[in-house]
Design an enzyme around this catalytic site. Structure first.
Site, short mmCIF file in Angstrom:
data_model
loop_
_atom_site.label_atom_id
_atom_site.label_comp_id
_atom_site.label_asym_id
_atom_site.label_seq_id
_atom_site.Cartn_x
_atom_site.Cartn_y
_atom_site.Cartn_z
CB VAL A 104 -0.98 0.04 1.19
CG1 VAL A 104 -1.96 -1.13 1.11
CG2 VAL A 104 -0.23 0.04 2.52
CE1 TYR A 163 1.15 1.21 14.32
CE2 TYR A 163 0.40 2.02 16.45
CZ TYR A 163 0.20 1.25 15.32
OH TYR A 163 -0.96 0.52 15.19
#
Length: 266
Positions: free
Chosen positions: A73, A170
């Site tokens: 992706v 993250y």
């Protein structure tokens, strides 16, 4: 009163990162609800210990319709291939193209803030934030070009709204997804495309190496309250995605549903 069991028959649902963990649970749930499911992942094989059957085969074995397409992706051109694959799933009863896009693929690494390298930051954000951005964009363009507005659901994280140790890179990627969801919802509302997100709490999956077993040990034993609880399972998540993708949520866009056992209110 809306249905508690939404029906996605005759709809095509794309789930990125659907081979394992949360994505696998989401994909199978949509398959059980009648959708034609396209799993877009780097590998069709599940990565969970003890699982051997690919997601699309699980759905087919339950008399559903599903397919797999290889996709990183982080590469927008590979997302173009996913959209084209969804358009090729046409038959007499199924309109070609994406009806529901679930941008779920994610990369998690654990690192202290001072030790995160540029390469690690770039890769985590490429998969998580960049992947969700262009997955949303390309799905929306497909829907608008076909004059068939659909729904986009992004997977963010409880780290989008609260600080934790060793997750700064993250958390940055997941915070970006939250604002992407709100901004895209605003811009696409006039085209009838709804964009929402789900924010899971700590989920015991293979994405967190060495963490899943620790999380399982900290789950409720019956001697402690069920909520708030430290760890969830992939099976705790699909209901939120099905709701946001259904007509029951037709008045909901730009929203993030927290599914974290109450952790964000503690």
């Amino acid at each position: 009163m809306g249905s508690l069991n939404p029906d996605f028959t005759d709809e095509t649902v794309v789930v990125t990162g659907g081979s394992s963990g949360i994505g696998r649970a989401i994909a199978i749930a949509f398959g059980d609800a009648g959708a034609t499911v396209l799993n877009a992942d780097l590998d069709p094989e599940p990565k969970d210990t003890g699982l051997e059957t690919p997601t699309h085969e699980v759905i087919r074995n339950a008399d559903g319709t599903a397919a797999y397409v290889e996709c990183d992706v982080a590469d927008p051109e590979q997302l173009d291939v996913v959209i084209e694959a969804a358009r090729e799933l046409d038959d007499d009863d199924l309109a070609p193209g994406v009806d529901v896009m679930v941008n779920n693929a994610g990369l998690y690494t654990k690192r202290r803030f001072r030790d995160v390298s540029p390469e690690e930051f770039d890769r985590v954000n490429a998969v998580n934030a960049r992947g969700a951005f262009f997955g949303t964009q390309k799905a929306a363009n497909d829907m608008i070009e076909r004059d068939d507005p659909g729904v986009i659901v992004n997977t963010t994280s409880d780290t989008q709204g609260r600080a934790t140790w060793d997750h700064s890179h993250y958390a940055a990627s997941k915070g970006a997804i939250r604002m992407l969801t709100r901004s895209a919802a605003l811009e696409l509302a006039g085209d009838g495309v709804r964009v929402n997100a789900v924010a899971p709490g700590p989920i015991a999956t293979e994405i967190r190496e060495g963490w899943a077993e620790e999380a399982r040990k900290m789950e409720p034993t019956g001697e402690t309250p069920d909520l708030p609880r430290y760890a969830g399972k992939p099976a705790d998540l699909p209901g939120a995605y099905l709701y946001l993708a259904s007509d029951d949520a037709s008045y909901v866009t730009g929203e993030t549903i927290w599914v974290d056992g109450g952790g964000h209110v503690c």
